[in-house]
Design a protein around this motif. Structure first.
Motif, PDB file in Angstrom:
ATOM      1  N   ASP A  93       0.824  -1.212   0.000  1.00 31.81           N
ATOM      2  CA  ASP A  93       0.000   0.000   0.000  1.00 31.81           C
ATOM      3  C   ASP A  93       0.854   1.256   0.000  1.00 31.81           C
ATOM      4  OD1 ASP A  93      -2.254  -1.550   0.001  1.00 31.81           O
ATOM      5  OD2 ASP A  93      -2.623  -1.380   2.159  1.00 31.81           O
ATOM      6  N   GLU A  94       1.840   1.326   0.889  1.00 34.40           N
ATOM      7  CA  GLU A  94       2.684   2.519   0.970  1.00 34.40           C
ATOM      8  C   GLU A  94       3.590   2.627  -0.258  1.00 34.40           C
ATOM      9  OE1 GLU A  94       4.286   6.052   2.021  1.00 34.40           O
ATOM     10  OE2 GLU A  94       2.488   5.054   2.783  1.00 34.40           O
ATOM     11  N   ARG A 129       3.036   1.525  -3.239  1.00 33.64           N
ATOM     12  CA  ARG A 129       2.240   1.934  -4.404  1.00 33.64           C
ATOM     13  C   ARG A 129       2.074   3.453  -4.430  1.00 33.64           C
ATOM     14  NH1 ARG A 129      -1.457  -1.254  -3.646  1.00 33.64           N
ATOM     15  NH2 ARG A 129      -2.903   0.045  -2.438  1.00 33.64           N
ATOM     16  N   ARG A 130       1.779   4.035  -3.275  1.00 35.84           N
ATOM     17  CA  ARG A 130       1.611   5.492  -3.216  1.00 35.84           C
ATOM     18  C   ARG A 130       2.915   6.208  -3.568  1.00 35.84           C
ATOM     19  NH1 ARG A 130      -2.115   4.046   1.003  1.00 35.84           N
ATOM     20  NH2 ARG A 130      -0.433   3.841   2.514  1.00 35.84           N
ATOM     21  N   GLN A 131       4.025   5.704  -3.024  1.00 32.81           N
ATOM     22  CA  GLN A 131       5.308   6.348  -3.307  1.00 32.81           C
ATOM     23  C   GLN A 131       5.706   6.206  -4.778  1.00 32.81           C
ATOM     24  OE1 GLN A 131       8.365   5.036  -0.623  1.00 32.81           O
ATOM     25  NE2 GLN A 131       7.139   5.430   1.212  1.00 32.81           N
ATOM     26  N   TRP A 184       3.720   5.893  -7.408  1.00 37.89           N
ATOM     27  CA  TRP A 184       2.920   6.796  -8.244  1.00 37.89           C
ATOM     28  C   TRP A 184       3.314   8.253  -8.015  1.00 37.89           C
ATOM     29  CZ3 TRP A 184      -0.385   6.139 -12.248  1.00 37.89           C
ATOM     30  CH2 TRP A 184      -0.727   4.828 -12.556  1.00 37.89           C
TER      31      TRP A 184
END
Length: 470
Positions: free
Chosen positions: A257-258, A260-262, A264
């Motif tokens: 989850d983390e 993926r955010r970083q 993108w």
């Protein structure tokens, strides 16, 4: 002197590189005349740079003999005469072999001239009530005026034959005091900004540009590309190029989850921030892509292959490529299996060999290594040669190998047995890593396009041997 009507639009090269004289199509009758002073489509087709003017200036001169210059402003100029006639003189004040080159011409309203940044501009009016017009591609400011370069109108070494002797002409006191050519500091080229300068590729770019004082290097603390406001304090007018070596590259962590955010934020939003800057300031943007934008179903991948990423990392790199493609001046460097300073596959295998460990290494993924100094050299080549903008595959050349085959080469170069490397399938290797990202089976990239520009990547095995040699 009457204007010649109905000429065809035409471009003439001059002895100063980048300076072009244009004959304009002027149409007239008993009412007067009309001309297309600046016509982007037609002039770009004739070879004028699409220099994106942002300001229009007019210099009105009441008396014949008014003389202005010689000023080299920090922007490009498209100059024409609105009414009257002038004698123009232009001097190359740019650093390089043509420093001091001079070109002169008489211009009326039927002509125009393009003057690139760093070329000094001067004119002398030959008729009363002459108007001299400029289109420029940066906004005038007091700060910008402080970056002008000058040379003296009367410098005999320039050999300018002014129609009206300067002793009889109207000049400003400031223009009379400009330095002689021998005292002029040449105008340096626009700068290159390398972002992500502390990573593997960033370190290779530092080495490649170590003798070039026109290159700036920024790490994340200097400019965080994920911050939309980070570039607002930068004087982008001083730059020609951004080389972005900043990226999120943790392939497996990107599946979290983390992560993926970083991924993108850096590989897509950050690239979008840079793309906007490049478009707004007419900069060249160089960005690094990956074989992970493909699913690996082809033996080798050409540049034009449609995206088909398997995991989050590949999805963000594909999205970043799509963003960069809208920048008019861009180079997307697509590469694979990168090796440089810092932790990487080759060093990991060398350490295992030194410890006497016999590792399991994947034997059903195939590609080529890419050494970061090869990427840096390819970027330099594309920029220096002014190759056509677009996407270029860049890896080292030669045999396509599996990871296990490369690991065996490393063991052999370390003085160990190749058989100490045990080849295993991807399924077996990643069976204990349930969150591992899917990898392309075939990652080899076709190199025909970069080779066609005159860049020949070194053989992988030769680069590996040098990399392993203390």
């Amino acid at each position: 002197m009457s204007i010649e009507f109905s000429k065809n639009l035409a471009r003439t090269e001059t002895p100063i590189p980048g300076v072009f004289l244009f004959d304009l199509a002027v149409h007239g009758d008993n009412r007067g005349w009309f001309k297309e002073n600046w016509q982007r489509e037609k002039m770009v087709a004739l070879g004028l740079p699409d220099f994106k003017p942002v300001q229009n200036n007019i210099s009105f001169n009441e008396k014949a003999g008014t003389t202005r210059g010689i000023h080299a402003e920090p922007w490009d100029k498209f100059i024409s005469v609105a009414c009257g006639r002038i004698f123009g003189a232009w001097v190359d004040l740019r650093e390089g072999p043509t420093f001091g080159a001079v070109y002169t011409a008489r211009l009326d309203a039927g002509q125009a001239i393009f003057i690139p940044r760093g070329v000094g501009n001067a004119f002398q009016t030959l008729e009363d009530n002459t108007a001299y017009t400029y289109l420029v591609n940066d906004h005038w400011s007091a700060e910008a005026q402080g970056r002008y370069s000058f040379v003296n109108l009367a410098d005999v070494s320039l050999g300018i034959d002014w129609p009206i002797d300067l002793t009889q002409a109207t000049l400003s006191d400031q223009d009379r005091q400009h330095p002689m050519l021998e005292d002029v500091v040449p105008v340096k080229p626009k700068r290159i900004l390398v972002l992500g300068a502390n990573g593997q590729l960033g370190m290779a770019l530092r080495e490649a540009y170590r003798h070039n004082d026109s290159v700036d290097f920024h790490g994340r603390r200097d400019l965080d590309i994920t911050d939309p406001d980070a570039g607002r304090g930068v004087g982008w007018g001083a730059y020609s190029t951004i080389i972005n070596a900043a990226a999120y590259t943790s392939v497996d962590e990107a599946e979290s989850d983390e992560g993926r955010r970083q991924a993108w934020a850096t590989n897509v939003s950050g690239i979008a921030n840079l793309a906007k800057i490049a478009i707004d300031f007419d900069l060249t943007l160089v960005n690094i892509s990956s074989d992970y934008v493909f699913d690996g179903q082809r033996d080798t991948h050409p540049e034009e292959e449609p995206f088909s990423p398997l995991g989050v990392y590949g999805q963000t790199k594909a999205a970043g490529d799509a963003v960069v493609s809208v920048v008019p001046k861009h180079y997307t460097i697509r590469t694979s299996w990168v090796v440089g300073h810092g932790q990487n596959f080759v060093l990991s295998m060398a350490k295992l060999a030194a410890r006497g460990v016999a590792p399991d290494v994947v034997n059903d993924q195939f590609g080529r290594l890419t050494f970061t100094d090869t990427i840096a050299a390819a970027i330099q080549h594309l920029l220096d040669s002014k190759a056509e903008y677009g996407t270029y595959n860049v890896t080292n050349s030669g045999e396509i190998q599996s990871w296990a085959g490369i690991a065996a080469d490393v063991f052999q170069l370390s003085g160990n047995l190749r058989d100490n490397v045990r080849g295993v399938s991807s399924k077996t290797y990643f069976s204990k890593q349930p969150n591992a990202a899917r990898r392309p089976k075939y990652s080899a990239l076709k190199l025909d396009k970069i080779i066609s520009t005159g860049f020949f990547p070194a053989l992988t095995k030769e680069k590996l041997r040098k990399y392993m040699t203390p």
